[in-house]
Design a protein around this motif. Structure first.
Motif, short mmCIF file in Angstrom:
data_model
loop_
_atom_site.label_atom_id
_atom_site.label_comp_id
_atom_site.label_asym_id
_atom_site.label_seq_id
_atom_site.Cartn_x
_atom_site.Cartn_y
_atom_site.Cartn_z
N PHE A 114 -17.77 22.21 -46.85
CA PHE A 114 -19.15 22.73 -46.76
C PHE A 114 -19.89 22.06 -45.60
CE2 PHE A 114 -23.56 21.65 -47.65
CZ PHE A 114 -24.15 22.90 -47.79
N ALA A 115 -19.76 20.74 -45.48
CA ALA A 115 -20.46 20.01 -44.42
C ALA A 115 -20.04 20.49 -43.05
CB ALA A 115 -20.19 18.51 -44.56
N GLN A 116 -18.75 20.77 -42.89
CA GLN A 116 -18.27 21.27 -41.60
C GLN A 116 -18.83 22.66 -41.31
OE1 GLN A 116 -13.99 21.84 -41.26
NE2 GLN A 116 -14.09 21.31 -39.09
N GLN A 117 -18.84 23.51 -42.32
CA GLN A 117 -19.34 24.87 -42.12
C GLN A 117 -20.84 24.88 -41.81
OE1 GLN A 117 -18.18 27.77 -45.10
NE2 GLN A 117 -16.31 26.64 -45.56
N LYS A 118 -21.60 24.03 -42.50
CA LYS A 118 -23.05 24.01 -42.36
C LYS A 118 -23.53 23.01 -41.31
CE LYS A 118 -23.70 27.11 -45.52
NZ LYS A 118 -24.24 28.46 -45.20
N GLN A 119 -22.58 22.26 -40.75
CA GLN A 119 -22.89 21.28 -39.71
C GLN A 119 -23.96 20.28 -40.16
OE1 GLN A 119 -23.73 23.44 -36.07
NE2 GLN A 119 -21.66 24.24 -35.94
N VAL A 120 -23.63 19.59 -41.25
CA VAL A 120 -24.52 18.59 -41.83
C VAL A 120 -23.69 17.35 -42.16
CG1 VAL A 120 -24.23 19.51 -44.17
CG2 VAL A 120 -26.24 18.13 -43.63
N GLY A 137 -9.72 15.91 -42.38
CA GLY A 137 -10.93 15.28 -41.85
C GLY A 137 -11.68 16.19 -40.90
N ASN A 138 -12.98 16.00 -40.80
CA ASN A 138 -13.76 16.79 -39.85
C ASN A 138 -14.90 15.96 -39.26
OD1 ASN A 138 -16.36 17.23 -41.41
ND2 ASN A 138 -14.97 18.25 -42.85
N LYS A 139 -15.51 16.50 -38.26
CA LYS A 139 -16.56 15.81 -37.48
C LYS A 139 -17.72 15.35 -38.33
CE LYS A 139 -19.84 17.05 -33.77
NZ LYS A 139 -20.20 18.11 -32.80
N TYR A 140 -18.02 16.05 -39.41
CA TYR A 140 -19.24 15.83 -40.17
C TYR A 140 -19.06 14.93 -41.40
CZ TYR A 140 -20.88 19.56 -37.18
OH TYR A 140 -21.21 20.29 -36.08
N THR A 141 -17.82 14.54 -41.70
CA THR A 141 -17.54 13.80 -42.93
C THR A 141 -17.07 12.38 -42.65
OG1 THR A 141 -16.97 15.83 -44.11
CG2 THR A 141 -16.16 13.76 -45.05
N TYR A 142 -17.71 11.42 -43.30
CA TYR A 142 -17.29 10.01 -43.28
C TYR A 142 -17.04 9.59 -44.72
CZ TYR A 142 -18.48 9.38 -38.36
OH TYR A 142 -18.50 9.46 -37.00
N ARG A 143 -16.18 8.57 -44.88
CA ARG A 143 -15.86 8.10 -46.23
C ARG A 143 -16.10 6.59 -46.32
NH1 ARG A 143 -11.06 8.77 -49.25
NH2 ARG A 143 -9.86 8.02 -47.47
N LEU A 144 -16.80 6.17 -47.40
CA LEU A 144 -17.16 4.77 -47.59
C LEU A 144 -16.09 3.96 -48.33
CD1 LEU A 144 -19.29 2.42 -47.62
CD2 LEU A 144 -19.94 3.28 -49.87
N ARG A 145 -15.72 4.41 -49.50
CA ARG A 145 -14.88 3.58 -50.39
C ARG A 145 -13.50 3.35 -49.79
NH1 ARG A 145 -13.39 5.18 -56.61
NH2 ARG A 145 -12.92 3.09 -57.36
#
Length: 402
Positions: A114-120, A137-145
């Motif tokens: 969703f984040a990639q599609q909506k660019q958020v 993975g995509n440009k808009y997603t980061y992972r903490l844990r």
């Protein structure tokens, strides 16, 4: 006053006077948050308390960019379609500048898409599947844990020190469990080429038939067992395995089982000497952790859990990204997230790698024990996440082309 509080107060004193005027002070930065609160309360409720505490502390210290943080939180009920609908509403109706949260890997992957599609921007706080930062993975997603691969590698390092040659595995049959077994096998065989895996059990998540699972493992006669079950499945596995003496004179290496969310419910059935990843909140004596733990206990009347740390660090990371970006615009936030440093977290400093968007937040590795009748971790050390990741060059090759 903690260093984090001092940092935000110092930043506020440097802001132009216009930003502290009463009218401007009423403005907020809205953060959208999604998680499986009713489906997985044992982990998500402490997580929620963690991010609530961080928001409260940051706002008390003046907020971010002259504005107060506001979290609009929604329950996805453990359903990916619901999570996507909620994420859309948070962005379009609530005015959220980003999304954070999620627990189950399938929901994390759905919201990442969703984040990639909506660019958020999406900060995946808790999902453990490696696909979130690597194969999907995509440009808009980061992972903490710390990821499945990271924690499995931490355990493989300890498993390699054992005399065990024949291994059996038990893991829930979905993305997280599959990743966890694959990573452990890969990392252990690198360190110990002589090991062999003689049995695999794949119970459905939250629906384990502990009796048949234990019988199958017992029949394989392994020297050691690698366990990935958690929550209610873990409790059933421990009980049945203990009744059938499965763990007698047999090493067990167990992912996440030292986390208070999963360890404490075992009570006096807690197995002795399992090698685990987890979190021993009452034993960590760094200044940053003591300040966090004291504030958490004062507010909620209990010690923090692993979820508490994840929620707290999520908001610290978001605040740091907003400060670095100097803006709530997505492009500025994405630029800020690349290599973002968070220096004063309860678990110590960590950063987000530009190559694969994985944070270097670590985990605690130790053994399970009953101490004064209470389940806990002993003989633990903190494993820095950066030491258990492939190089950024290698990780970049695991991601799809942008």
């Amino acid at each position: 006053m903690t260093l984090m509080r001092r940092t935000f107060l110092g930043a506020m004193t440097a802001l132009p006077l216009a930003l502290t005027a009463p009218a401007q002070a009423q403005e907020t930065i809205v953060l959208g948050e999604v998680n499986s609160y009713t489906r997985l309360p044992a982990f998500t409720e402490p997580y929620k308390k963690g991010w609530q505490l961080a928001v409260e502390e940051i706002n008390a210290a003046g907020g971010v960019l002259g504005k107060q943080l506001e979290v609009v939180s929604r329950d996805d009920t453990g359903d990916p379609a619901t999570a996507i609908r909620i994420a859309e509403e948070l962005i379009s109706k609530e005015g959220a500048v980003l999304i954070f949260g999620t627990f189950l890997s399938n929901i994390g992957l759905a919201v990442a898409d969703f984040a990639q599609q909506k660019q958020v921007l999406f900060l995946a706080s808790e999902p453990l599947s490696d696909a979130i930062v690597w194969s999907k993975g995509n440009k808009y997603t980061y992972r903490l844990r710390p990821s499945t691969h990271m924690q499995a590698a931490m355990l493989a390092e300890e498993a390699a020190k054992l005399d065990a040659v024949k291994w059996a595995t038990v893991a829930p049959n979905y993305a997280y469990g599959q990743d966890a077994v694959k990573a452990f096998k890969s990392e252990l065989t690198k360190l110990r080429p002589d090991v062999e895996f003689v049995e695999e059990q794949w119970p459905p998540v939250f629906k384990i038939d502990a009796g048949s699972t234990v019988r199958a493992l017992e029949a394989a006669k392994p020297d050691a067992i690698y366990n990935v079950t958690f929550g209610g499945d873990l409790a059933k596995f421990v009980r049945e395995g203990s009744l059938r003496y499965l763990f007698e004179d047999r090493a067990v290496v167990s992912l996440l089982s030292g986390e208070p969310e999963y360890l404490q419910p075992l009570g006096d059935e807690t197995p002795d000497g399992w090698i685990v990843t987890g979190y021993p909140p009452e034993q960590i004596d760094t200044e940053s952790h003591k300040a966090f733990s004291a504030a958490y206990e004062a507010k909620f009347g209990e010690l923090p859990k692993t979820g508490s740390i994840v929620g707290y660090n999520s908001v610290l990371a978001i605040a740091a990204a907003l400060e670095k970006a100097g803006s709530t615009e997505t492009d500025a936030l994405l630029a800020a997230m690349e290599g973002l440093q968070v220096s004063d977290s309860p678990t110590g400093p960590f950063m987000f790698r530009a190559a694969d968007h994985q944070s270097t937040m670590g985990a605690y590795v130790g053994k399970t024990a009953l101490v004064d009748g209470m389940p806990t971790m002993v003989d633990w050390t903190y494993a820095d996440g950066a030491d258990y990741l492939p190089s950024e060059e290698e990780a970049a090759k695991l991601r799809p082309a942008e």
